[in-house]
Write an enzyme that holds these catalytic residues in place. Structure first.
Site, PDB file in Angstrom:
ATOM      1  N   CYS A  20       0.803  -1.227   0.000  1.00 16.73           N
ATOM      2  CA  CYS A  20       0.000   0.000   0.000  1.00 16.73           C
ATOM      3  C   CYS A  20       0.842   1.287   0.000  1.00 16.73           C
ATOM      4  O   CYS A  20       0.432   2.305  -0.561  1.00 16.73           O
ATOM      5  CB  CYS A  20      -0.931   0.044   1.219  1.00 16.73           C
ATOM      6  SG  CYS A  20      -1.668  -1.542   1.635  1.00 16.73           S
ATOM      7  N   CYS A  23       1.605   3.726  -3.086  1.00 18.03           N
ATOM      8  CA  CYS A  23       0.610   4.692  -3.585  1.00 18.03           C
ATOM      9  C   CYS A  23       0.138   5.658  -2.502  1.00 18.03           C
ATOM     10  O   CYS A  23      -0.153   6.813  -2.776  1.00 18.03           O
ATOM     11  CB  CYS A  23      -0.605   3.959  -4.151  1.00 18.03           C
ATOM     12  SG  CYS A  23      -0.229   3.128  -5.703  1.00 18.03           S
ATOM     13  N   HIS A  24       0.007   5.169  -1.263  1.00 15.77           N
ATOM     14  CA  HIS A  24      -0.604   6.018  -0.220  1.00 15.77           C
ATOM     15  C   HIS A  24       0.430   6.694   0.679  1.00 15.77           C
ATOM     16  O   HIS A  24       0.055   7.551   1.481  1.00 15.77           O
ATOM     17  CB  HIS A  24      -1.557   5.181   0.641  1.00 15.77           C
ATOM     18  CG  HIS A  24      -2.700   4.600  -0.131  1.00 15.77           C
ATOM     19  ND1 HIS A  24      -3.823   5.330  -0.451  1.00 15.77           N
ATOM     20  CD2 HIS A  24      -2.884   3.382  -0.685  1.00 15.77           C
ATOM     21  CE1 HIS A  24      -4.667   4.560  -1.152  1.00 15.77           C
ATOM     22  NE2 HIS A  24      -4.108   3.379  -1.311  1.00 15.77           N
ATOM     23  N   MET A  61      -7.145   1.605  -7.633  1.00 21.18           N
ATOM     24  CA  MET A  61      -6.872   0.770  -6.452  1.00 21.18           C
ATOM     25  C   MET A  61      -7.149  -0.693  -6.815  1.00 21.18           C
ATOM     26  O   MET A  61      -8.232  -1.025  -7.309  1.00 21.18           O
ATOM     27  CB  MET A  61      -7.814   1.243  -5.331  1.00 21.18           C
ATOM     28  CG  MET A  61      -7.962   0.296  -4.187  1.00 21.18           C
ATOM     29  SD  MET A  61      -6.720   0.528  -2.915  1.00 21.18           S
ATOM     30  CE  MET A  61      -7.134  -0.870  -1.858  1.00 21.18           C
ATOM     31  N   HIS A 304       5.965  11.934 -10.789  1.00 23.32           N
ATOM     32  CA  HIS A 304       6.119  10.478 -10.770  1.00 23.32           C
ATOM     33  C   HIS A 304       7.173  10.024 -11.783  1.00 23.32           C
ATOM     34  O   HIS A 304       8.344  10.208 -11.566  1.00 23.32           O
ATOM     35  CB  HIS A 304       4.760   9.813 -10.988  1.00 23.32           C
ATOM     36  CG  HIS A 304       4.769   8.368 -10.613  1.00 23.32           C
ATOM     37  ND1 HIS A 304       4.851   7.941  -9.319  1.00 23.32           N
ATOM     38  CD2 HIS A 304       4.736   7.254 -11.369  1.00 23.32           C
ATOM     39  CE1 HIS A 304       4.876   6.613  -9.281  1.00 23.32           C
ATOM     40  NE2 HIS A 304       4.799   6.172 -10.529  1.00 23.32           N
ATOM     41  N   HIS A 346       0.702   8.461 -16.785  1.00 26.71           N
ATOM     42  CA  HIS A 346       1.667   7.462 -16.300  1.00 26.71           C
ATOM     43  C   HIS A 346       2.487   7.006 -17.487  1.00 26.71           C
ATOM     44  O   HIS A 346       2.215   5.991 -18.112  1.00 26.71           O
ATOM     45  CB  HIS A 346       0.947   6.277 -15.644  1.00 26.71           C
ATOM     46  CG  HIS A 346       1.899   5.361 -14.921  1.00 26.71           C
ATOM     47  ND1 HIS A 346       2.696   4.453 -15.574  1.00 26.71           N
ATOM     48  CD2 HIS A 346       2.196   5.236 -13.605  1.00 26.71           C
ATOM     49  CE1 HIS A 346       3.432   3.807 -14.680  1.00 26.71           C
ATOM     50  NE2 HIS A 346       3.146   4.259 -13.482  1.00 26.71           N
TER      51      HIS A 346
END
Ligand code: DHE
Length: 514
Positions: A20, A23-24, A61, A304, A346
């Site tokens: 996790c 991403c978080h 997600m 990113h 992306h």
């Protein structure tokens, strides 16, 4: 009830880190995924959080429950963990890094010239994600030349300026150095420089300021938020630079500005380092690694991945939360533009090609939008198109991670790896450069798993696609499908690989050919 036993807490902490945090965020402040701090999660409660972890969301997600990664009982533990204060992770000192450093074969003991008869410049370094290895595969014969033990869930590999060395970074911050000149490519050094990492780059400059060919490496870390400069021949860590700082727009302190993509300039002794949460792009001059000069450019949140335009003067990077692509002029050392794009660009390192209407363009895939978007990159020859999203080519679904082409190819290849529909997740598409308004063809690359990431061979005549399978399912662990680029027909299969994801061809990675 949100209490957890000590055993449940430790399990959830490890699973959060592995599945996790990317991403978080380690501190759960959000980035690619939303913030998961107790002020938000307690309002949602265990039932709503469990439903999201089980079913996923259309925004990207994963459906961890449906895919069978976690049982309902395990999801319940995770949902309760998320309602507690995030545990503070440790820092890492230079001494700790040095304690983990192993020089396995010293530079003096390594071959002075290639000791292999193979065409090592056409090797592919293939990430075998779930076994903590990279496979070195001969691009001429499709043989696995060696499997090298590396860090956990390897993310990317970059080559030194000569291509002789491969630098492999694991998600656990372990960096492995592989010597491709050895008869059997072998790990010659390793070191751990953080607990969570995604990027690595090398020094390539040779000119009046010195010869930095194969001299330095740099690792970008998620946690602790810093980057580390290392000796490129031995991996001895030399310097740590923290990225703690203030956000580009509201000037708030951020405790976890993670280092995402890093590329090396073709003009100067300089790395372009993206600091995600604060939205800054740092130009780091590496002539003196112990006192690097850093110019901090203002871009946008959250930076990113990205890559060079065809001239290698401009670096384009996705600012995912802002739905923008930031353009760095590496020659002038400034931001050339912030381009508006659809949801969550992306690009990977992306695809450069000549659009019949708009001239040279750089194209990006999108996680949140079923489309390829092309941005004009030629301010001198095509000023009206420069730094604008000039073309949108629709795809059958969103969830794309990677796109690729080659200067010799007539095609652009794209995946839809994160699409929840399993058929689309293993479907790949091509767009004809001469007719870019629509897709030319889409097909299923396999009967199982997800199709992910493309790489060309050195000659630009073949495209390799990974089938990302399940390590626990014999016969479906994964493979690589090799396509003839001219005819789009299957040429070979490299079977029985365990969860292959990224692939990095030595020649193309050295030259930034994409
Ligand atoms: Fe990646 C590149 C971060 C998930 C495969 N990925 C990158 C880069 C970053 C990044 C910062 C750019 C490195 C550079 O160029 O210097 N990736 C992240 C994440 O934070 C994220 C979203 C979640 C996580 O927890 O890691 C994530 N990435 C994935 C995957 O799930 C993929 C598909 C498979 C895997 O490794 O687990 C994956 N990422 C890749 C690949 C590249 C990459 C193959 C390099 C693409 C290229 O061609 O350069």
């Amino acid at each position: 009830m949100t209490n957890l036993s000590e055993e449940e807490f430790l399990w959830a902490k490890q699973v959060y880190f592995e599945r996790c945090a990317g991403c978080h965020g380690t501190l759960r402040k959000g980035a690619t995924g939303p913030a998961l701090t107790p002020d938000r999660t307690t309002a949602m409660g265990t039932t709503a959080l469990s439903a999201i972890i089980f079913n996923g969301t259309p925004r990207g997600m994963p459906d961890w429950g449906k895919q069978g990664f976690f049982t309902p009982e395990q999801i319940d533990i995770l949902a309760r963990f998320l309602q507690q204060e995030p545990p503070a992770p440790p820092e890492m000192s230079l001494e700790q890094m040095k304690n983990s450093w192993r020089l396995l074969v010293s530079p003096a003991e390594r071959p002075g010239a290639p000791a292999t008869k193979r065409n090592w410049q056409n090797y592919f370094m293939v990430t075998l994600r779930d076994v903590g290895q990279v496979a070195v595969i001969d691009g001429d014969t499709y043989e696995v030349v060696s499997n090298v033990d590396t860090g956990y869930a390897v993310h990317i590999t970059r080559m030194s300026a000569t291509g002789r060395y491969a630098y492999v970074i694991g998600r656990d911050g372990k960096l492995a150095l592989v010597d491709l000149w050895m008869e059997t490519p072998t790990k010659v050094a390793e070191v751990q420089v953080c607990y969570d990492a995604r990027s690595v780059e090398v020094s390539k400059y040779e000119g009046p300021e010195g010869d930095f060919t194969d001299r330095l490496a740099v690792v970008g870390c998620y946690w602790p938020p810093h980057f580390v400069i290392l000796d490129g021949q031995t991996l001895e860590p030399m310097n740590i630079i923290s990225t703690h700082g203030y956000t580009v727009d509201t000037k708030e302190y951020h405790p976890e500005p993670r280092v995402t993509s890093i590329v090396v300039s073709h003009y100067k002794p300089e790395w372009i380092i993206n600091v995600k949460e604060i939205g800054q792009i740092w130009l780091v001059n590496y002539v003196d690694p112990f006192a690097p000069q850093i110019k901090m450019l203002r871009a946008a949140r959250y930076l990113h991945d990205g890559g060079w335009d065809a001239s290698r003067r401009y670096f384009l990077v996705a600012a995912s939360q802002s739905n923008k692509v930031a353009v760095v002029d590496a020659l002038e050392g400034k931001i050339a533009a912030l381009v508006d794009t659809p949801k969550i660009p992306h690009p990977g390192r992306e695809a450069n090609w000549i659009d019949p209407e708009f001239g040279p363009v750089w194209s990006s895939a999108h996680l949140g939008d079923p489309a390829i978007v092309s941005i004009g990159t030629d301010p001198e020859g095509h000023a009206e198109s420069a730094w604008k999203a000039v073309r949108v080519t629709p795809l059958p679904g969103a969830g794309s991670l990677f796109i690729k082409t080659h200067p010799n190819s007539q095609w652009i290849w794209v995946d839809m790896t994160l699409k929840p529909d399993p058929v689309l997740a293993r479907t790949i598409c091509v767009i004809a450069k001469q007719q870019p308004t629509e897709l030319y063809r889409c097909w299923e690359a396999s009967s199982y798993g997800r199709a992910v990431h493309f790489e060309y061979n050195a000659a630009g005549t073949e495209v390799w696609v990974s089938i990302w399978g399940d390590a626990s399912k014999p016969g479906q662990t994964g493979e690589i499908v090799v396509y003839d680029d001219a005819t789009l027909t299957e040429k070979a299969h490299i079977p029985n690989l365990i969860t292959p994801t990224g692939k990095f061809n030595v020649f193309n990675t050295v030259g930034d050919i994409y």
